[in-house]
Design a protein around this motif. Structure first.
Motif, short mmCIF file in Angstrom:
data_model
loop_
_atom_site.label_atom_id
_atom_site.label_comp_id
_atom_site.label_asym_id
_atom_site.label_seq_id
_atom_site.Cartn_x
_atom_site.Cartn_y
_atom_site.Cartn_z
N VAL A 10 0.87 -1.18 0.00
CA VAL A 10 0.00 0.00 0.00
C VAL A 10 0.90 1.24 0.00
O VAL A 10 1.87 1.32 0.75
CB VAL A 10 -0.92 0.01 1.24
N TYR A 11 0.58 2.19 -0.85
CA TYR A 11 1.38 3.40 -0.95
C TYR A 11 1.26 4.25 0.31
O TYR A 11 0.16 4.51 0.80
CB TYR A 11 0.98 4.23 -2.17
N ALA A 12 2.39 4.71 0.81
CA ALA A 12 2.41 5.57 1.99
C ALA A 12 1.59 6.84 1.74
O ALA A 12 0.91 7.33 2.64
CB ALA A 12 3.85 5.93 2.35
N GLU A 13 1.63 7.33 0.51
CA GLU A 13 0.91 8.56 0.19
C GLU A 13 -0.61 8.40 0.30
O GLU A 13 -1.33 9.39 0.45
CB GLU A 13 1.28 9.04 -1.22
N ARG A 36 -1.22 -5.40 10.53
CA ARG A 36 -0.11 -4.50 10.24
C ARG A 36 0.24 -4.59 8.75
O ARG A 36 -0.01 -5.60 8.11
CB ARG A 36 1.12 -4.88 11.08
N PHE A 37 0.83 -3.53 8.25
CA PHE A 37 1.30 -3.50 6.86
C PHE A 37 2.52 -2.60 6.79
O PHE A 37 2.83 -1.88 7.73
CB PHE A 37 0.19 -3.03 5.91
N ALA A 38 3.25 -2.67 5.68
CA ALA A 38 4.48 -1.89 5.51
C ALA A 38 4.30 -0.92 4.35
O ALA A 38 4.69 -1.21 3.21
CB ALA A 38 5.66 -2.82 5.27
N PRO A 39 3.69 0.25 4.62
CA PRO A 39 3.45 1.21 3.54
C PRO A 39 4.75 1.64 2.88
O PRO A 39 5.77 1.82 3.54
CB PRO A 39 2.76 2.38 4.23
N VAL A 40 4.69 1.80 1.55
CA VAL A 40 5.88 2.12 0.77
C VAL A 40 5.63 3.39 -0.03
O VAL A 40 4.53 3.61 -0.53
CB VAL A 40 6.25 0.93 -0.16
N SER A 41 6.65 4.23 -0.13
CA SER A 41 6.49 5.46 -0.91
C SER A 41 6.51 5.14 -2.40
O SER A 41 7.16 4.19 -2.84
CB SER A 41 7.59 6.47 -0.57
N ARG A 42 5.81 5.96 -3.16
CA ARG A 42 5.80 5.77 -4.61
C ARG A 42 7.20 5.99 -5.18
O ARG A 42 7.60 5.31 -6.14
CB ARG A 42 4.78 6.70 -5.26
N SER A 144 10.49 5.59 5.55
CA SER A 144 9.48 5.26 6.57
C SER A 144 8.17 5.97 6.28
O SER A 144 8.13 6.97 5.54
CB SER A 144 9.98 5.67 7.95
N LEU A 145 7.09 5.48 6.87
CA LEU A 145 5.80 6.14 6.74
C LEU A 145 5.89 7.58 7.24
O LEU A 145 5.41 8.51 6.58
CB LEU A 145 4.71 5.37 7.49
N LYS A 146 6.50 7.77 8.38
CA LYS A 146 6.59 9.12 8.94
C LYS A 146 7.33 10.05 7.99
O LYS A 146 6.89 11.18 7.75
CB LYS A 146 7.28 9.09 10.31
N ASP A 147 8.44 9.61 7.42
CA ASP A 147 9.20 10.45 6.51
C ASP A 147 8.42 10.69 5.21
O ASP A 147 8.47 11.79 4.66
CB ASP A 147 10.57 9.84 6.20
N SER A 148 7.72 9.67 4.72
CA SER A 148 6.89 9.84 3.52
C SER A 148 5.81 10.89 3.76
O SER A 148 5.57 11.75 2.90
CB SER A 148 6.24 8.52 3.12
N LEU A 149 5.16 10.82 4.91
CA LEU A 149 4.10 11.78 5.22
C LEU A 149 4.66 13.18 5.44
O LEU A 149 4.03 14.17 5.05
CB LEU A 149 3.30 11.33 6.44
N THR A 150 5.84 13.27 6.04
CA THR A 150 6.46 14.57 6.25
C THR A 150 6.68 15.26 4.91
O THR A 150 6.46 16.47 4.77
CB THR A 150 7.80 14.41 7.00
N LYS A 151 7.09 14.49 3.90
CA LYS A 151 7.31 15.06 2.56
C LYS A 151 5.98 15.40 1.87
O LYS A 151 5.91 16.36 1.11
CB LYS A 151 8.08 14.06 1.70
N ALA A 152 4.94 14.61 2.13
CA ALA A 152 3.68 14.76 1.39
C ALA A 152 2.72 15.77 2.01
O ALA A 152 1.89 16.32 1.29
CB ALA A 152 2.98 13.40 1.29
N LEU A 153 2.85 16.00 3.30
CA LEU A 153 1.91 16.93 3.96
C LEU A 153 2.41 18.36 3.84
O LEU A 153 3.60 18.61 3.90
CB LEU A 153 1.76 16.56 5.44
N PRO A 154 1.47 19.31 3.70
CA PRO A 154 1.87 20.73 3.59
C PRO A 154 2.43 21.26 4.89
O PRO A 154 2.27 20.77 5.93
CB PRO A 154 0.56 21.43 3.23
#
Length: 154
Positions: A10-13, A36-42, A144-154
């Motif tokens: 599942v994509y982290a985004e 549990r799952f291991a979200p991955v960045s695109r 990581s999910l946290k790092d992916s979200l940090t990049k994707a969130l405004p």
């Protein structure tokens, strides 16, 4: 016929709308149960695909392309809260209630069951896979999910 198959997690985004809603409401409503799952960045998926296309290696392999850690709904709520600077509670509901909530908040009724199927798959253990395939194929560690979200969130 030689092949290489890449099975992306599942994509982290895809977690961005949940993270945004959790920041406002303090709640992460989900139907994932204890799964549990291991979200991955695109970007990691693209890097792994590029590596698979250009590497000098044996073919006839399948790779599970995942993020670096398995996360639960509780972990997601914690991460969403850390990013927003608020306390976020994970609230687990059944599939019917989850679908009804999606529709109530604007998701088309025809699309809501598809979104609910991700949580059902996580809950059922079908997505509880974590590998180092991103690093094997791309030469870089998965995000990581946290790092992916940090990049994707405004």
């Amino acid at each position: 016929i030689p092949f290489t198959a890449l099975r992306n997690s599942v994509y982290a985004e895809m977690q961005v709308p949940d993270a945004k809603a959790a920041a406002v409401t303090g709640k992460f409503v989900n139907n994932q149960g204890e799964g549990r799952f291991a979200p991955v960045s695109r970007a990691d998926c693209a890097a792994a695909a590029a590596g698979a296309l250009t590497a000098d290696r044996d073919l006839d392999q399948a790779y599970d392309i995942t993020g670096p850690e398995l996360v639960s709904a509780t972990d997601q709520a914690r991460i969403y809260g850390e990013l927003a600077g608020v306390e976020v509670e994970s609230i687990n509901v059944d599939d019917d209630a989850f679908i009804a909530g999606l529709v109530e908040h604007g998701t088309p009724a025809e699309f809501a069951p598809l979104l609910a199927s991700f949580g059902a798959g996580i809950r059922g253990g079908y997505l509880e896979t974590q590998t180092d395939a991103v690093e094997q194929l791309s030469g870089r560690k998965a995000t990581s999910l946290k790092d992916s979200l940090t990049k994707a969130l405004p």
